[in-house]
Motif scaffolding. Structure first.
Motif, PDB file in Angstrom:
ATOM      1  N   THR A   2      18.673  10.287  13.259  1.00 37.01           N
ATOM      2  CA  THR A   2      19.242  11.446  12.566  1.00 37.01           C
ATOM      3  C   THR A   2      18.573  12.756  12.985  1.00 37.01           C
ATOM      4  OG1 THR A   2      19.662  10.019  10.664  1.00 37.01           O
ATOM      5  CG2 THR A   2      19.854  12.373  10.283  1.00 37.01           C
ATOM      6  N   VAL A   3      17.259  12.751  13.139  1.00 38.70           N
ATOM      7  CA  VAL A   3      16.546  14.013  13.413  1.00 38.70           C
ATOM      8  C   VAL A   3      15.473  13.900  14.505  1.00 38.70           C
ATOM      9  CG1 VAL A   3      16.855  14.916  11.066  1.00 38.70           C
ATOM     10  CG2 VAL A   3      14.828  13.547  11.612  1.00 38.70           C
ATOM     11  N   SER A  19      18.054  22.625   6.142  1.00 41.73           N
ATOM     12  CA  SER A  19      18.260  23.507   7.296  1.00 41.73           C
ATOM     13  C   SER A  19      17.139  23.250   8.292  1.00 41.73           C
ATOM     14  CB  SER A  19      18.254  24.974   6.861  1.00 41.73           C
ATOM     15  OG  SER A  19      17.031  25.262   6.241  1.00 41.73           O
ATOM     16  N   ALA A  20      17.248  23.868   9.467  1.00 44.71           N
ATOM     17  CA  ALA A  20      16.196  23.721  10.476  1.00 44.71           C
ATOM     18  C   ALA A  20      15.014  24.614  10.101  1.00 44.71           C
ATOM     19  CB  ALA A  20      16.741  24.116  11.848  1.00 44.71           C
ATOM     20  N   ARG A  28      12.039  21.138  17.236  1.00 45.48           N
ATOM     21  CA  ARG A  28      13.258  20.585  16.642  1.00 45.48           C
ATOM     22  C   ARG A  28      14.283  21.662  16.359  1.00 45.48           C
ATOM     23  NH1 ARG A  28      13.664  17.727  18.703  1.00 45.48           N
ATOM     24  NH2 ARG A  28      15.058  16.413  17.551  1.00 45.48           N
ATOM     25  N   SER A  51      17.806  11.461   2.160  1.00 47.13           N
ATOM     26  CA  SER A  51      19.035  11.110   2.870  1.00 47.13           C
ATOM     27  C   SER A  51      18.844   9.848   3.710  1.00 47.13           C
ATOM     28  CB  SER A  51      19.476  12.322   3.694  1.00 47.13           C
ATOM     29  OG  SER A  51      19.779  11.995   5.001  1.00 47.13           O
ATOM     30  N   LEU A  67      24.951  12.718  -1.414  1.00 49.42           N
ATOM     31  CA  LEU A  67      24.391  11.721  -0.492  1.00 49.42           C
ATOM     32  C   LEU A  67      24.816  10.312  -0.904  1.00 49.42           C
ATOM     33  CD1 LEU A  67      20.779  13.103   0.023  1.00 49.42           C
ATOM     34  CD2 LEU A  67      22.618  13.031   1.711  1.00 49.42           C
ATOM     35  N   VAL A 118      12.005  15.530   7.515  1.00 53.69           N
ATOM     36  CA  VAL A 118      12.379  16.947   7.588  1.00 53.69           C
ATOM     37  C   VAL A 118      12.641  17.445   6.161  1.00 53.69           C
ATOM     38  CG1 VAL A 118      14.033  18.619   8.508  1.00 53.69           C
ATOM     39  CG2 VAL A 118      13.331  16.668   9.902  1.00 53.69           C
ATOM     40  N   ARG A 175      10.119  22.909   6.424  1.00 57.35           N
ATOM     41  CA  ARG A 175      10.856  21.643   6.360  1.00 57.35           C
ATOM     42  C   ARG A 175       9.924  20.462   6.617  1.00 57.35           C
ATOM     43  NH1 ARG A 175      12.856  22.203   3.496  1.00 57.35           N
ATOM     44  NH2 ARG A 175      14.484  20.662   3.667  1.00 57.35           N
ATOM     45  N   SER A 234      24.257  13.846  14.903  1.00 51.55           N
ATOM     46  CA  SER A 234      24.349  12.947  13.766  1.00 51.55           C
ATOM     47  C   SER A 234      25.263  13.518  12.680  1.00 51.55           C
ATOM     48  CB  SER A 234      22.933  12.636  13.265  1.00 51.55           C
ATOM     49  OG  SER A 234      22.805  12.815  11.901  1.00 51.55           O
ATOM     50  N   LYS A 288      29.024  11.916  11.729  1.00 52.71           N
ATOM     51  CA  LYS A 288      29.258  11.499  10.352  1.00 52.71           C
ATOM     52  C   LYS A 288      30.507  12.167   9.774  1.00 52.71           C
ATOM     53  CE  LYS A 288      25.227  11.614   8.591  1.00 52.71           C
ATOM     54  NZ  LYS A 288      24.094  12.051   7.735  1.00 52.71           N
ATOM     55  N   THR A 345      14.391  16.418   1.551  1.00 52.94           N
ATOM     56  CA  THR A 345      15.836  16.184   1.675  1.00 52.94           C
ATOM     57  C   THR A 345      16.137  15.078   2.681  1.00 52.94           C
ATOM     58  OG1 THR A 345      16.241  18.498   1.169  1.00 52.94           O
ATOM     59  CG2 THR A 345      18.049  17.301   2.189  1.00 52.94           C
ATOM     60  N   GLU A 346      15.510  15.163   3.843  1.00 50.33           N
ATOM     61  CA  GLU A 346      15.785  14.137   4.860  1.00 50.33           C
ATOM     62  C   GLU A 346      15.196  12.789   4.433  1.00 50.33           C
ATOM     63  OE1 GLU A 346      15.059  11.550   8.053  1.00 50.33           O
ATOM     64  OE2 GLU A 346      13.543  13.119   8.108  1.00 50.33           O
ATOM     65  N   THR A 398      21.685  16.608   4.370  1.00 42.87           N
ATOM     66  CA  THR A 398      20.815  15.726   5.164  1.00 42.87           C
ATOM     67  C   THR A 398      19.443  16.341   5.422  1.00 42.87           C
ATOM     68  OG1 THR A 398      22.805  14.895   6.272  1.00 42.87           O
ATOM     69  CG2 THR A 398      20.699  14.330   7.272  1.00 42.87           C
ATOM     70  N   VAL A 399      19.409  17.635   5.716  1.00 45.71           N
ATOM     71  CA  VAL A 399      18.125  18.256   6.101  1.00 45.71           C
ATOM     72  C   VAL A 399      17.862  19.618   5.442  1.00 45.71           C
ATOM     73  CG1 VAL A 399      18.037  17.121   8.356  1.00 45.71           C
ATOM     74  CG2 VAL A 399      19.141  19.358   8.148  1.00 45.71           C
ATOM     75  N   VAL A 422      18.630  20.536  13.332  1.00 46.16           N
ATOM     76  CA  VAL A 422      17.268  20.043  13.584  1.00 46.16           C
ATOM     77  C   VAL A 422      17.282  19.287  14.921  1.00 46.16           C
ATOM     78  CG1 VAL A 422      15.399  18.575  12.737  1.00 46.16           C
ATOM     79  CG2 VAL A 422      16.757  19.905  11.118  1.00 46.16           C
ATOM     80  N   THR A 429      19.773  16.331  18.122  1.00 42.23           N
ATOM     81  CA  THR A 429      19.956  15.030  17.462  1.00 42.23           C
ATOM     82  C   THR A 429      20.667  15.178  16.123  1.00 42.23           C
ATOM     83  OG1 THR A 429      17.942  14.211  18.504  1.00 42.23           O
ATOM     84  CG2 THR A 429      18.738  12.980  16.617  1.00 42.23           C
ATOM     85  N   GLU A 430      20.213  16.126  15.309  1.00 36.68           N
ATOM     86  CA  GLU A 430      20.838  16.286  13.997  1.00 36.68           C
ATOM     87  C   GLU A 430      22.241  16.860  14.156  1.00 36.68           C
ATOM     88  OE1 GLU A 430      22.223  18.264  10.614  1.00 36.68           O
ATOM     89  OE2 GLU A 430      20.717  19.540  11.523  1.00 36.68           O
ATOM     90  N   ILE A 433      27.404  18.415   5.402  1.00 41.38           N
ATOM     91  CA  ILE A 433      26.607  17.214   5.693  1.00 41.38           C
ATOM     92  C   ILE A 433      25.205  17.606   6.144  1.00 41.38           C
ATOM     93  CG2 ILE A 433      26.343  15.476   7.544  1.00 41.38           C
ATOM     94  CD1 ILE A 433      27.822  14.513   5.149  1.00 41.38           C
TER      95      ILE A 433
END
Lengths: 382, 382
Positions: free
Chosen positions: A259-260, B262-263, B238, A100, A126, A93, A238, B100, B104, A96-97, B259-260, B93, B96-97, B255
């Motif tokens: 995670t995603v 954004s969506a 997603r 991570s 991270l 994603v 993304r 997660s 965390k 970035t993902e 991690t991502v 996302v 799931t995200e 976080i």
């Protein structure tokens, strides 16, 4: 209620904070953000629209569609001399993902991660969340060029990972090939990972050498991170990927899955179109090259000194060469500049280098001219 | 080279393993996967295609577009009696995200997380990665109904979080409202979070009560997780979200950002269309209700006993009521069934309940009839 103290301690990035101030101004030139002003290629847009209407947009296989993974491997092999197949590719994603999920897989508590400065702001949080420690390597005395010798000085028994970003954000510089070769030789067979963040590799002003070229030497250690946000102006979709040995990818894939689940299926169709029809990014590189070269030249006329960008769309410049600003902190510099001229840029301290500022060259020439005019007036007014 | 031992220890899920075996069979009926066979609404597809062609698809604001966050809050307030505003909403996302990033943020080493069984398989690995411990609450003796009394027995000083999933995957059951009220009262003012995973809330066969209704009582503690994958058959896009108090969301957002970023922006446009034009999911619920009720009835004719689904698209059934299978492990059961009949389902042990199996009712009636016919033949052959 309990919140992880490490997460509590993470600050919202300076870039975002500055960004949020901008709404208070009416006539802002925003040179803060790392987002291309160019649009995604028409072929990509059409492919996405087509599949949105005509294909069932179901879960993609975890780690990405095999077809896309194959095309990414081929692209890297052809363009950058890699030696990858689809099982070396994990679709993520955004980059970035990829970062991570990779860092979570390879870092342990108290590990040390070496990063040369100026450094992209997304790594340190991270690393911190993984309970590891970031060691910034100060390269100012060597004109920001990392060498094997400097690297060696920073290596300890705790060094687990080195993160290199070329073309660099915030400076656009690359690593001379002879230094790359020495660093590869030095790292080979050490228990140290090398993560090469090559998100700007497709916006290059001269021939770019990817660490993928040295995959055979660093098979166990090398992780390349990349994506379509900058190469194809697909930030909002993304879509990124990582390249690494199959065994490591199998582990990272598990983290990515939990995670995603996976990246957007539609964005993956877009990425396939990007590689099928628009893998040559020379035109985009030329657009940014022209702007960046213009801006560097004009800044230096005003007395700034710039790191010479070889790619990306940033200019990292010091104002310490202008006497009256010599002792000004970079945060104070950019805040005062914003207030007086409505020109918004990012302070060097955000990237761990004081006395510098970053300009995002994501505007066309007329806006850049206006930015230079504002800077000129600002300097003269002091 | 080093790989995090916790990640190394995480197994690829049974569901995926079984899924991978399926390619060896020619005439498989695949009832393993939790993915709707229905398609996303036409309005959603059109909105996505329109924006793909006509809107610049740039980075969305971190945490989601304000317009979408506002609509999600309104949707939850109107449909489920919540009391949210846009700052309570984090766009993620997929759910799931959301899970997660939330886990965390709130879990620490050695924390205990309580989950009733049967339990969705995605929680435990995330809890493990956070260095916390999953405690499964065995509810078989109470017909799989969680009560305040049972919950109380499992609570220790280390309990940090309870995860509840209603309508449940894998069983479709919900929690009786009177038990919900008791549980809310019991948890109020305790230093324990409640994460309510309501991803199947829009596929309900009778009126569904969301924990969002009790947000005022559990303001500090409640996190609701949801998304568009099941309610609008948008799995591949997603797009999920979480609802929680603003202070907690501000932490989780950091976080999520690292991690991502954004969506997908395009998926967010799709979600806006889903809420604007297709927020009523009665029709979809009716489709699944008809299928699920049919399947339960037929399974029970064959001697299975099912948990009575109140939503989602699963049937969780025990074969222990059929004498000749009484002592068969659920993994052996499903493997033998697959080999003999090419009907693919998931063993109960995957969800921590032995002697049961899960059927995903993501096919239309003719396929379901064929599945029942194969099961009948299989049972008779033993």
């Amino acid at each position: 209620m309990y919140i992880d103290p490490i997460i509590k301690g993470i600050e919202i990035s300076d870039i975002r904070k500055i960004h949020e101030r901008l709404s208070a101004y009416k006539n802002v030139i925003n040179m803060t953000i790392g987002e291309p002003d160019t649009d995604a290629p028409q072929k990509v847009k059409e492919a996405i629209a087509y599949h949105a209407l005509n294909s069932p947009i179901k879960y993609s296989p975890v780690g990405g569609m095999p077809e896309l993974r194959e095309k990414i491997a081929k692209f890297y092999n052809e363009k950058f001399g890699g030696n990858y197949n689809k099982d070396n590719v994990l679709v993520t994603v955004g980059s970035t993902e990829g970062l991570s999920s990779t860092l979570k897989t390879i870092l342990a508590e108290d590990d040390e991660v070496l990063i040369p400065t100026p450094a992209y702001v997304g790594y340190e949080p991270l690393i911190r969340v993984a309970r590891a420690k970031t060691i910034f390597m100060d390269l100012e005395e060597n004109n920001f060029i990392l060498t094997e010798k400097i690297l060696e000085k920073y290596i300890t028994s705790k060094t687990k990972l080195i993160i290199l970003t070329y073309p660099n954000n915030p400076s656009g510089i690359t690593l001379p090939k002879e230094e790359m070769i020495k660093i590869v030789k030095f790292l080979k067979d050490k228990e140290i990972y090398l993560l090469s963040d090559e998100i700007y590799a497709s916006i290059a002003f001269e021939k770019f050498t990817s660490f993928a070229k040295y995959y055979n030497e660093l098979k166990e250690q090398l992780i390349v991170v990349n994506g379509f946000s900058k190469s194809h102006s697909m930030t909002g979709h993304r879509l990124g990927y990582t390249l690494a040995n199959e065994k490591l990818q199998a582990q990272i894939k598990k983290i990515s899955q939990y995670t995603v689940t996976s990246a957007s299926t539609l964005s993956q169709y877009g990425a396939i179109a990007a590689l099928d029809y628009c893998s040559d990014t020379t035109e985009l590189s030329e657009i940014y090259k022209k702007r960046v070269y213009y801006f560097v030249e004009e800044l230096e006329k005003l007395g700034f000194k710039c790191l010479k960008p070889k790619g990306a769309f940033y200019v990292f410049a010091t104002y310490k060469t202008i006497d009256k600003f010599k002792n000004v902190g970079s945060f104070d510099f950019i805040l005062d500049l914003l207030e007086k001229t409505e020109l918004a840029i990012i302070p060097g301290i955000t990237f761990q280098v004081e006395g510098y500022v970053r300009f995002s060259i994501v505007h066309d020439l007329p806006v850049l001219e206006e930015a230079i005019a504002r800077l000129k007036k600002y300097i003269e007014s002091k």
